[in-house]
Design a protein around this motif. Structure first.
Motif, short mmCIF file in Angstrom:
data_model
loop_
_atom_site.label_atom_id
_atom_site.label_comp_id
_atom_site.label_asym_id
_atom_site.label_seq_id
_atom_site.Cartn_x
_atom_site.Cartn_y
_atom_site.Cartn_z
N TRP A 5 0.84 -1.20 0.00
CA TRP A 5 0.00 0.00 0.00
C TRP A 5 0.87 1.24 0.00
CZ3 TRP A 5 1.46 -2.47 4.34
CH2 TRP A 5 1.92 -1.71 5.40
N ALA A 6 0.22 2.38 -0.27
CA ALA A 6 0.86 3.69 -0.18
C ALA A 6 -0.09 4.59 0.60
CB ALA A 6 1.13 4.27 -1.56
N VAL A 7 0.44 5.66 1.17
CA VAL A 7 -0.35 6.59 1.97
C VAL A 7 -0.38 7.93 1.26
CG1 VAL A 7 -0.51 7.76 4.19
CG2 VAL A 7 0.34 5.40 4.08
N GLY A 8 -1.55 8.56 1.20
CA GLY A 8 -1.66 9.87 0.58
C GLY A 8 -3.06 10.10 0.04
N SER A 9 -3.22 11.19 -0.66
CA SER A 9 -4.52 11.50 -1.27
C SER A 9 -4.47 11.15 -2.76
CB SER A 9 -4.87 12.97 -1.06
OG SER A 9 -3.93 13.78 -1.71
N PRO A 10 -5.63 10.84 -3.35
CA PRO A 10 -5.65 10.45 -4.76
C PRO A 10 -5.07 11.51 -5.71
CG PRO A 10 -7.76 9.97 -3.73
CD PRO A 10 -6.95 10.77 -2.75
N ARG B 243 1.97 11.41 -2.32
CA ARG B 243 1.84 10.08 -1.74
C ARG B 243 3.19 9.62 -1.22
NH1 ARG B 243 -0.27 9.65 -6.61
NH2 ARG B 243 -2.50 9.78 -6.79
N SER B 244 3.15 8.68 -0.31
CA SER B 244 4.39 8.07 0.19
C SER B 244 4.87 7.04 -0.83
CB SER B 244 4.13 7.37 1.53
OG SER B 244 3.35 6.20 1.34
N SER C 40 5.64 3.11 -1.77
CA SER C 40 4.87 1.90 -1.46
C SER C 40 5.49 1.18 -0.27
CB SER C 40 4.87 0.96 -2.66
OG SER C 40 4.19 1.53 -3.73
#
Length: 60
Positions: A31-36, A40-41, A43
């Protein structure tokens, strides 16, 4: 409570989080973290051993 930049924390509803996932031994999840539409971070991966209870987490 304040965020690291001194602002107010953003309220996030439960609908923002995906449903829990259950995997067999030896499975992995990425997964990755951030907004669409924003930053983003990198993976991330989490995976487990097929022979014992070890779990590994790291950037990908």
């Amino acid at each position: 409570m304040m965020t690291a930049d001194g602002g107010e924390p953003e309220e996030v509803g439960l609908e923002a989080f995906p449903a829990p996932q259950h995997r067999r031994a030896g499975g992995s999840i990425r997964w990755a973290v951030g907004s669409p539409d924003g930053p983003r971070s990198q993976s991330w991966s989490i995976f487990g051993s097929t022979t014992d209870d070890d779990v590994y987490l790291g950037p990908r």
